[in-house]
Design a protein around this motif. Structure first.
Motif, PDB file in Angstrom:
ATOM      1  N   LYS A 196       0.664   9.684   1.347  1.00 28.86           N
ATOM      2  CA  LYS A 196      -0.174  10.091   0.217  1.00 28.86           C
ATOM      3  C   LYS A 196      -0.686  11.519   0.384  1.00 28.86           C
ATOM      4  O   LYS A 196      -0.924  12.219  -0.605  1.00 28.86           O
ATOM      5  CB  LYS A 196      -1.355   9.132   0.051  1.00 28.86           C
ATOM      6  CG  LYS A 196      -0.988   7.801  -0.598  1.00 28.86           C
ATOM      7  CD  LYS A 196      -2.209   6.895  -0.697  1.00 28.86           C
ATOM      8  CE  LYS A 196      -3.265   7.470  -1.614  1.00 28.86           C
ATOM      9  NZ  LYS A 196      -4.434   6.577  -1.750  1.00 28.86           N
ATOM     10  N   ALA A 197      -0.856  11.949   1.612  1.00 30.00           N
ATOM     11  CA  ALA A 197      -1.341  13.314   1.864  1.00 30.00           C
ATOM     12  C   ALA A 197      -0.329  14.356   1.395  1.00 30.00           C
ATOM     13  O   ALA A 197      -0.675  15.527   1.215  1.00 30.00           O
ATOM     14  CB  ALA A 197      -1.638  13.493   3.348  1.00 30.00           C
ATOM     15  N   ARG A 198       0.919  13.934   1.205  1.00 30.26           N
ATOM     16  CA  ARG A 198       1.970  14.853   0.761  1.00 30.26           C
ATOM     17  C   ARG A 198       2.287  14.684  -0.725  1.00 30.26           C
ATOM     18  O   ARG A 198       3.294  15.190  -1.222  1.00 30.26           O
ATOM     19  CB  ARG A 198       3.240  14.627   1.590  1.00 30.26           C
ATOM     20  CG  ARG A 198       3.074  14.987   3.062  1.00 30.26           C
ATOM     21  CD  ARG A 198       4.353  14.776   3.831  1.00 30.26           C
ATOM     22  NE  ARG A 198       4.615  13.379   4.129  1.00 30.26           N
ATOM     23  CZ  ARG A 198       5.785  12.761   3.976  1.00 30.26           C
ATOM     24  NH1 ARG A 198       6.818  13.425   3.492  1.00 30.26           N
ATOM     25  NH2 ARG A 198       5.927  11.495   4.295  1.00 30.26           N
ATOM     26  N   PRO A 203       0.893   6.252  -7.446  1.00 29.65           N
ATOM     27  CA  PRO A 203       0.515   7.348  -6.549  1.00 29.65           C
ATOM     28  C   PRO A 203      -0.939   7.280  -6.098  1.00 29.65           C
ATOM     29  O   PRO A 203      -1.296   7.875  -5.076  1.00 29.65           O
ATOM     30  CB  PRO A 203       0.773   8.605  -7.397  1.00 29.65           C
ATOM     31  CG  PRO A 203       0.673   8.134  -8.806  1.00 29.65           C
ATOM     32  CD  PRO A 203       1.208   6.743  -8.803  1.00 29.65           C
ATOM     33  N   HIS A 204      -1.777   6.557  -6.827  1.00 34.31           N
ATOM     34  CA  HIS A 204      -3.185   6.459  -6.460  1.00 34.31           C
ATOM     35  C   HIS A 204      -3.414   5.476  -5.307  1.00 34.31           C
ATOM     36  O   HIS A 204      -4.249   5.701  -4.441  1.00 34.31           O
ATOM     37  CB  HIS A 204      -4.022   6.051  -7.676  1.00 34.31           C
ATOM     38  CG  HIS A 204      -4.056   7.102  -8.744  1.00 34.31           C
ATOM     39  ND1 HIS A 204      -4.434   6.849 -10.047  1.00 34.31           N
ATOM     40  CD2 HIS A 204      -3.728   8.428  -8.709  1.00 34.31           C
ATOM     41  CE1 HIS A 204      -4.364   7.960 -10.760  1.00 34.31           C
ATOM     42  NE2 HIS A 204      -3.928   8.930  -9.961  1.00 34.31           N
ATOM     43  N   THR A 205      -2.656   4.379  -5.299  1.00 31.88           N
ATOM     44  CA  THR A 205      -2.802   3.380  -4.234  1.00 31.88           C
ATOM     45  C   THR A 205      -1.768   3.582  -3.132  1.00 31.88           C
ATOM     46  O   THR A 205      -1.972   3.121  -2.005  1.00 31.88           O
ATOM     47  CB  THR A 205      -2.653   1.963  -4.799  1.00 31.88           C
ATOM     48  OG1 THR A 205      -1.306   1.783  -5.291  1.00 31.88           O
ATOM     49  CG2 THR A 205      -3.645   1.718  -5.930  1.00 31.88           C
ATOM     50  N   GLY A 206      -0.660   4.223  -3.472  1.00 38.81           N
ATOM     51  CA  GLY A 206       0.428   4.383  -2.522  1.00 38.81           C
ATOM     52  C   GLY A 206       1.269   3.130  -2.373  1.00 38.81           C
ATOM     53  O   GLY A 206       2.120   3.051  -1.483  1.00 38.81           O
ATOM     54  N   LYS A 207       1.048   2.156  -3.265  1.00 36.21           N
ATOM     55  CA  LYS A 207       1.745   0.870  -3.165  1.00 36.21           C
ATOM     56  C   LYS A 207       2.429   0.528  -4.486  1.00 36.21           C
ATOM     57  O   LYS A 207       2.107   1.100  -5.529  1.00 36.21           O
ATOM     58  CB  LYS A 207       0.747  -0.227  -2.794  1.00 36.21           C
ATOM     59  CG  LYS A 207       0.053  -0.004  -1.447  1.00 36.21           C
ATOM     60  CD  LYS A 207      -0.950  -1.106  -1.162  1.00 36.21           C
ATOM     61  CE  LYS A 207      -1.649  -0.873   0.176  1.00 36.21           C
ATOM     62  NZ  LYS A 207      -2.635  -1.946   0.494  1.00 36.21           N
ATOM     63  N   LEU A 224       5.765  19.186   0.117  1.00 34.95           N
ATOM     64  CA  LEU A 224       5.832  18.616  -1.228  1.00 34.95           C
ATOM     65  C   LEU A 224       7.277  18.291  -1.595  1.00 34.95           C
ATOM     66  O   LEU A 224       8.178  19.097  -1.384  1.00 34.95           O
ATOM     67  CB  LEU A 224       5.241  19.592  -2.246  1.00 34.95           C
ATOM     68  CG  LEU A 224       4.910  18.981  -3.611  1.00 34.95           C
ATOM     69  CD1 LEU A 224       3.705  18.059  -3.491  1.00 34.95           C
ATOM     70  CD2 LEU A 224       4.638  20.084  -4.641  1.00 34.95           C
ATOM     71  N   TYR A 225       7.466  17.118  -2.171  1.00 37.91           N
ATOM     72  CA  TYR A 225       8.804  16.627  -2.514  1.00 37.91           C
ATOM     73  C   TYR A 225       8.785  16.198  -3.983  1.00 37.91           C
ATOM     74  O   TYR A 225       8.043  15.285  -4.361  1.00 37.91           O
ATOM     75  CB  TYR A 225       9.155  15.444  -1.605  1.00 37.91           C
ATOM     76  CG  TYR A 225      10.514  14.814  -1.836  1.00 37.91           C
ATOM     77  CD1 TYR A 225      11.617  15.203  -1.082  1.00 37.91           C
ATOM     78  CD2 TYR A 225      10.691  13.810  -2.788  1.00 37.91           C
ATOM     79  CE1 TYR A 225      12.854  14.618  -1.284  1.00 37.91           C
ATOM     80  CE2 TYR A 225      11.925  13.224  -2.992  1.00 37.91           C
ATOM     81  CZ  TYR A 225      13.008  13.625  -2.237  1.00 37.91           C
ATOM     82  OH  TYR A 225      14.235  13.045  -2.434  1.00 37.91           O
ATOM     83  N   VAL A 226       9.565  16.857  -4.796  1.00 41.73           N
ATOM     84  CA  VAL A 226       9.588  16.589  -6.232  1.00 41.73           C
ATOM     85  C   VAL A 226      10.785  15.714  -6.578  1.00 41.73           C
ATOM     86  O   VAL A 226      11.921  16.026  -6.202  1.00 41.73           O
ATOM     87  CB  VAL A 226       9.646  17.906  -7.033  1.00 41.73           C
ATOM     88  CG1 VAL A 226       9.711  17.619  -8.535  1.00 41.73           C
ATOM     89  CG2 VAL A 226       8.437  18.777  -6.707  1.00 41.73           C
ATOM     90  N   GLU A 285       0.819   4.609   7.560  1.00 40.43           N
ATOM     91  CA  GLU A 285       1.996   5.301   7.039  1.00 40.43           C
ATOM     92  C   GLU A 285       1.799   5.673   5.569  1.00 40.43           C
ATOM     93  O   GLU A 285       2.206   6.744   5.125  1.00 40.43           O
ATOM     94  CB  GLU A 285       3.236   4.419   7.208  1.00 40.43           C
ATOM     95  CG  GLU A 285       3.696   4.266   8.649  1.00 40.43           C
ATOM     96  CD  GLU A 285       4.806   3.249   8.790  1.00 40.43           C
ATOM     97  OE1 GLU A 285       5.661   3.437   9.678  1.00 40.43           O
ATOM     98  OE2 GLU A 285       4.835   2.258   8.023  1.00 40.43           O
ATOM     99  N   ILE A 286       1.179   4.775   4.818  1.00 39.27           N
ATOM    100  CA  ILE A 286       0.917   5.046   3.405  1.00 39.27           C
ATOM    101  C   ILE A 286      -0.058   6.209   3.257  1.00 39.27           C
ATOM    102  O   ILE A 286       0.137   7.111   2.428  1.00 39.27           O
ATOM    103  CB  ILE A 286       0.366   3.788   2.709  1.00 39.27           C
ATOM    104  CG1 ILE A 286       1.461   2.714   2.639  1.00 39.27           C
ATOM    105  CG2 ILE A 286      -0.147   4.118   1.306  1.00 39.27           C
ATOM    106  CD1 ILE A 286       0.976   1.370   2.136  1.00 39.27           C
ATOM    107  N   THR A 287      -1.105   6.221   4.057  1.00 40.18           N
ATOM    108  CA  THR A 287      -2.089   7.308   4.015  1.00 40.18           C
ATOM    109  C   THR A 287      -1.442   8.643   4.344  1.00 40.18           C
ATOM    110  O   THR A 287      -1.707   9.669   3.693  1.00 40.18           O
ATOM    111  CB  THR A 287      -3.239   7.029   4.999  1.00 40.18           C
ATOM    112  OG1 THR A 287      -3.899   5.814   4.621  1.00 40.18           O
ATOM    113  CG2 THR A 287      -4.244   8.165   4.992  1.00 40.18           C
TER     114      THR A 287
END
Length: 345
Positions: free
Chosen positions: A155-157, A273-277, A177-179, A150-152
């Protein structure tokens, strides 16, 4: 407005410096306060001079209405909680064509992109899918932490490079994309109100919205404004350090008030944002002093994402006035840049 940043409040200090006392005892300190961005409290103090024919009480009512109008418009421009806000419409649209945006939204997006690149992608206003996945956005928190898959997928978005701003037109490279501007919008709100006060002829003020603040000039007594950085503990409210920001803004980011626990593990609301965690290091609070509250707001979050060592190196390299609080087994230690030292009380 989604308050993704921790509510690491800066208390307005009761203890004030005794320099530059005023002999004009007729000056009055006016307080305006209210709620914005759904649940965010604001407190505005400015100094009024009753000389002349000005009715200060009526004037303060007009000033309050002006402030409320500014904050209402900002919400309509940038809230991710209001379905028909300008930003919500951009997020829900699937078109990749450039969209013309308002001047306020342009200012905030432009600074978000600049700080995103400056911080090496740590400050990323497109991190919303990950924030929502971990349950710190408009959607409710999941019953258990997300899976790696789910994290991966989330992260793709995510990615500041997917967001483009050319003059007053904004576009996205991927439809999903969500800002989310909550890491910088409160600071921008402070700047807007400060600009409004100055336009109305008031140059002695302290504006605080959700913990971010900007000060200028002196109190009605002629004393400098003094604020306090909060001790990073969740059990009580206590002061860690007093500072005198002078004509500057102050923003603090921390992870000690907004989090959840699962199976004995603590998950911060600040998502890397780099790890998604959620972040997982010993830096628990980062304060930045800067002329712009919007910039200070974004930079304080960026420092929190970097962790203690990288944050201090980044702050020194970019000549920031930064103050870090780091948790140890024996309590807390403080680190600050050379530029910050001039503001210590």
């Amino acid at each position: 407005m989604n308050t993704m940043k921790s509510i690491a409040y800066l208390f307005i200090a009761l203890l004030l410096t005794g320099c530059f006392p005023s002999n004009d005892l007729e000056k009055r300190e006016i307080l305006l306060q209210g709620i914005t961005m759904g649940t965010v409290a604001y407190h505005i103090k400015y100094v009024a001079d009753p000389k002349g024919s000005v009715d200060i009480d009526k004037q303060s009512v007009d000033m309050h209405q002006g402030v409320e109008a500014i904050l209402k418009q900002l919400n309509q421009d940038m809230s991710t909680w209001i379905p028909d806000s300008e930003l919500s419409k951009f997020n829900s649209a699937t078109t990749l064509e450039p969209v013309e945006i308002s001047e306020g939204l342009r200012r905030v997006v432009a600074e978000s992109i600049r700080l995103g690149h400056l911080s090496g992608g740590k400050l990323d206003v497109t991190v919303g899918p990950l924030v929502n996945l971990w349950g710190f956005g408009p959607e409710s928190r999941p019953e258990k932490q997300p899976t790696d898959e789910e994290i991966t997928q989330a992260k793709a978005r995510v990615g500041i490079d997917h967001l483009t701003l050319v003059e007053n037109k904004m576009s996205k490279a991927i439809p999903e994309l969500y800002v989310d501007l909550s890491t910088i919008a409160k600071g921008y709100a402070v700047d807007l109100v400060a600009e409004y006060l100055e336009q109305q002829g008031f140059n002695d003020y302290l504006v605080e919205i959700g913990g971010e603040l900007r000060a200028k000039g002196f109190k009605h007594t002629g004393e400098l404004w003094v604020v306090a950085i909060e001790k990073p503990i969740s059990e009580e409210r206590a002061v860690q350090q007093y500072i005198v920001p002078k004509d500057n803004a102050v923003a603090t980011s921390g992870d000690y008030r907004k989090y959840f626990e699962e199976n004995g593990q603590r998950f911060s609301h600040i998502i890397d944002p780099h790890t998604g965690k959620p972040i997982d290091h010993k830096l628990v609070s980062a304060t930045v002093i800067h002329p712009s509250s919007m910039t200070a707001d974004g930079l304080s979050t960026a420092l929190m994402l970097m962790g203690e060592q990288k944050a201090l190196a980044f702050a020194e390299q970019n000549e920031l006035a930064a103050y870090l609080i780091i948790k140890t087994d024996d309590g807390f230690i403080e680190q600050s840049t050379v530029k910050f030292m001039q503001y210590l009380k």
